[in-house]
Design a protein around this motif. Structure first.
Motif, PDB file in Angstrom:
ATOM      1  N   ILE A   1      -6.028   0.060  -8.053  1.00 29.91           N
ATOM      2  CA  ILE A   1      -6.095  -1.113  -7.297  1.00 29.91           C
ATOM      3  C   ILE A   1      -5.254  -1.994  -8.320  1.00 29.91           C
ATOM      4  CG2 ILE A   1      -7.479  -2.740  -6.068  1.00 29.91           C
ATOM      5  CD1 ILE A   1      -7.574   0.169  -5.155  1.00 29.91           C
TER       6      ILE A   1
ATOM      7  N   VAL B   1      -2.031  -1.026  -3.733  1.00 30.48           N
ATOM      8  CA  VAL B   1      -3.189  -0.102  -3.718  1.00 30.48           C
ATOM      9  C   VAL B   1      -2.687   1.231  -3.245  1.00 30.48           C
ATOM     10  CG1 VAL B   1      -4.910  -2.100  -3.033  1.00 30.48           C
ATOM     11  CG2 VAL B   1      -3.746  -0.575  -1.361  1.00 30.48           C
TER      12      VAL B   1
ATOM     13  N   PHE C   1       0.837  -1.154  -0.123  1.00 28.84           N
ATOM     14  CA  PHE C   1      -0.042  -0.066  -0.070  1.00 28.84           C
ATOM     15  C   PHE C   1       1.173   1.251  -0.005  1.00 28.84           C
ATOM     16  CE2 PHE C   1       0.745  -1.483   4.160  1.00 28.84           C
ATOM     17  CZ  PHE C   1       1.134  -0.008   4.877  1.00 28.84           C
TER      18      PHE C   1
END
Length: 267
Positions: free
Chosen positions: A248, A210, A164
């Motif tokens: 994503i 992400v 992330f």
């Protein structure tokens, strides 16, 4: 295979030029850094790389438009066309100016709104990644020393490596709790920002990446590489990512799991 071979060859030449300029300024004591209106940094290397790429494209592809992070959009010199090069001269400028070697030049070719070829060059890491529709995705030191890459086959979040970026921005979307839950549910979680997490995904080294918001020049080059490596990259609605949308990216089997987990913000 013809297809986009000539365009990929040109992208490598553009990256060669970019690498020489950026490496010459990396960790330079006289590096000049300013703040843009959005308070993000821009160095003299960012502007020099983009100017050099634009100059080459003006000669080699006068019928193609150019969009770059530092100098905006330029119409094709030889009339309107459906092709456009999208350039991020240094993705990871904050790393660049602090001496962290995780930064790179991103070069994409779009036909209409579709990214059809992309290249990421990270000279401080000694590595490039590239791909084009129908050509596959590759990584290596250069185009003549490369290996075809493929995403992983992981199918369960509990076995997956989750990556992330930008926790502060995820908090602004109301999805920070979801990011934390995913991190705790995954086999492993790490935060590799900018292009790097996406390229590790394309190589099969991790399974999910992400990010809450990317500009077109941040994401366009990544899309052909990830998709040609067998992965999937969308926004939160499952549509192709665009300008100022989340990204994503997964190996494919995990995609619906991640979209469902991030579907609804919690305020």
């Amino acid at each position: 295979m013809a297809g986009y071979s000539d365009d990929l060859a040109l992208a490598h030449l553009l990256a060669d030029t970019a690498d020489k300029i950026s490496m010459g300024r990396f960790r330079a004591l006289d590096l000049r850094v300013e703040s843009k209106p959005d308070l993000t940094p821009v160095s003299d290397a960012d502007t020099a790389v983009e100017q050099a790429i634009r100059a080459t494209l003006a000669r080699a592809r006068p019928r193609d438009g150019v969009l770059g992070e530092e100098f905006g959009h330029t119409q094709a010199a030889a009339g309107p066309g459906s092709r456009r090069w999208v350039i991020d001269p240094i993705d990871g400028t904050k790393n660049f100016v602090r001496g962290v070697p995780i930064w790179g030049t991103l070069i994409a070719l779009l036909e209409g709104d579709t990214p059809v070829a992309g290249l990421v060059s990270a000279p401080a890491l000694g590595r490039r990644w590239w791909g084009a529709l129908g050509h596959g995705a590759y990584a290596g030191k250069h185009q003549h020393q490369a290996t075809r890459i493929r995403v992983s086959g992981i199918r369960h979040l509990s076995d997956a490596s989750f990556c992330f970026a930008s926790l502060n921005e995820w908090a602004n979307t109301g999805r920070l709790d979801a990011i934390i839950d995913l991190s705790l549910s995954a086999w492993r979680s790490r935060a590799f920002g900018d292009f790097y997490g996406y390229m590790l995904l394309a190589e099969g080294a991790l399974d999910i990446m992400v990010e809450p918001e990317l500009s077109l020049w941040d994401v366009a080059a990544l899309i052909p590489i990830i998709t040609e490596a067998g992965g999937k990259i969308t926004d939160l609605s499952g549509r192709p990512p665009g300008d100022k949308t989340p990204a994503i990216a997964t190996n494919g089997p995990l995609h619906e799991t991640i979209l469902n987990a991030l579907a609804a913000p919690k305020r």
